[in-house]
Design an enzyme around this catalytic site. Sequence first.
Site, PDB file in Angstrom:
ATOM      1  N   LYS A 159       8.758  12.868  24.051  1.00 56.89           N
ATOM      2  CA  LYS A 159       9.110  12.192  25.293  1.00 56.89           C
ATOM      3  C   LYS A 159      10.119  13.047  26.068  1.00 56.89           C
ATOM      4  O   LYS A 159      10.797  13.901  25.481  1.00 56.89           O
ATOM      5  CB  LYS A 159       9.703  10.814  24.993  1.00 56.89           C
ATOM      6  N   ASP A 218       3.137  -4.597  18.640  1.00 58.35           N
ATOM      7  CA  ASP A 218       4.219  -4.228  17.716  1.00 58.35           C
ATOM      8  C   ASP A 218       5.010  -5.433  17.235  1.00 58.35           C
ATOM      9  O   ASP A 218       6.216  -5.344  17.006  1.00 58.35           O
ATOM     10  CB  ASP A 218       5.153  -3.211  18.375  1.00 58.35           C
ATOM     11  N   LYS A 257       8.289  -9.587  26.089  1.00 58.67           N
ATOM     12  CA  LYS A 257       7.382  -8.443  26.259  1.00 58.67           C
ATOM     13  C   LYS A 257       6.077  -8.884  26.917  1.00 58.67           C
ATOM     14  O   LYS A 257       5.507  -8.157  27.742  1.00 58.67           O
ATOM     15  CB  LYS A 257       7.099  -7.785  24.909  1.00 58.67           C
ATOM     16  N   GLU A 272      20.662   7.643  19.694  1.00 62.09           N
ATOM     17  CA  GLU A 272      20.251   7.412  21.084  1.00 62.09           C
ATOM     18  C   GLU A 272      20.226   5.921  21.410  1.00 62.09           C
ATOM     19  O   GLU A 272      20.662   5.491  22.481  1.00 62.09           O
ATOM     20  CB  GLU A 272      18.867   8.033  21.302  1.00 62.09           C
ATOM     21  N   GLU A 288       2.615  -1.860  13.891  1.00 60.97           N
ATOM     22  CA  GLU A 288       3.010  -0.547  14.400  1.00 60.97           C
ATOM     23  C   GLU A 288       3.747   0.209  13.300  1.00 60.97           C
ATOM     24  O   GLU A 288       4.704  -0.297  12.714  1.00 60.97           O
ATOM     25  CB  GLU A 288       3.914  -0.664  15.625  1.00 60.97           C
ATOM     26  N   LYS A 340       9.180  -8.978  15.155  1.00 58.49           N
ATOM     27  CA  LYS A 340       9.770  -9.404  16.428  1.00 58.49           C
ATOM     28  C   LYS A 340       9.977 -10.913  16.409  1.00 58.49           C
ATOM     29  O   LYS A 340       9.191 -11.656  15.825  1.00 58.49           O
ATOM     30  CB  LYS A 340       8.840  -9.049  17.589  1.00 58.49           C
ATOM     31  N   ARG A 368      10.231  -4.790  10.098  1.00 58.83           N
ATOM     32  CA  ARG A 368      10.823  -5.849  10.919  1.00 58.83           C
ATOM     33  C   ARG A 368       9.721  -6.634  11.625  1.00 58.83           C
ATOM     34  O   ARG A 368       8.621  -6.143  11.858  1.00 58.83           O
ATOM     35  CB  ARG A 368      11.804  -5.275  11.941  1.00 58.83           C
ATOM     36  N   LYS A 383       0.827  -1.201   0.000  1.00 57.34           N
ATOM     37  CA  LYS A 383       0.000   0.000   0.000  1.00 57.34           C
ATOM     38  C   LYS A 383       0.866   1.257   0.000  1.00 57.34           C
ATOM     39  O   LYS A 383       0.576   2.220  -0.718  1.00 57.34           O
ATOM     40  CB  LYS A 383      -0.925   0.001   1.221  1.00 57.34           C
ATOM     41  N   ALA A 404      17.211   9.193  16.823  1.00 53.64           N
ATOM     42  CA  ALA A 404      16.744   7.966  17.475  1.00 53.64           C
ATOM     43  C   ALA A 404      17.767   6.841  17.322  1.00 53.64           C
ATOM     44  O   ALA A 404      17.995   6.056  18.249  1.00 53.64           O
ATOM     45  CB  ALA A 404      15.397   7.544  16.891  1.00 53.64           C
TER      46      ALA A 404
END
Length: 250
Positions: free
Chosen positions: A125, A85, A66, A167, A152, A58, A56, A33, A164
């Site tokens: 954040k 996610d 998790k 970090e 996600e 998990k 990706r 899409k 990001a």
Amino acid sequence: MNALQIKQFKLIKTEITRFMMMYKFALNELETKVEILQEEFQLLHDYNPIEHTKSRLKSPESIWNKLKRKQGGLSFDGIREHVKDIAGLRITCSFLSDIYRIRDMLEAQSDLKIVEVKDYIQHPKPNGYQSLHLIVEVPVYMSDGKEFACVEIQIRTIAMDFWASLEHKIYYKYNETVPAQLLRELKEAADAAAALDRQMERLHNEIQSIREEQEDGEANELTRIMINNQQFSLPEALFGLLGDGRQEKD
């Protein structure tokens, strides 16, 4: 391991594989899409709001870890409820406005359902992280019927993505125990990245205005279209026909 245990193990393995495949197919569907939206936007507006994408899945181990942190029950229903996610798609853009433009295009897809939005751009954040997070429910057509899987989506600018990534590397190096000085500098870097995004957005808008003024004077461009690297000329009679059609409707 006896024959019964082996049979049970194979059955469990098959169910887990099918479960993971469902999320893989949902991710494939979403990527397709996005590719179509990219091409459509490029052809109609001579501009691509998406720089690149990365997807990706998990691993089963990450899902299990998790699930334990969230204290969810060990079942497929428990995983669906507590781990949203499993499949992830990151979309990187050049400009802030592109982020919300892509969100709007995804919302317009009738077979997608956005079930959760976290706007860390409007509300960053504490550490400075900025990105738009969407949880999207995607229909998946398996051999025995239709399923729904959540993906996600993280949409961010190049500057946000660079910050990001840096970090993440710093946290990995220090095993998540980062010195206070580095935390302050990371926050300052996030603020600088946000300021850069705002400046680039202003430049983008100014350039777009200049470009639109130039296009107003290029009438010849209106009689040609480009599809799949092939140029087509539009006959004048076609414009006359369309004009008659508009007048009849009016």
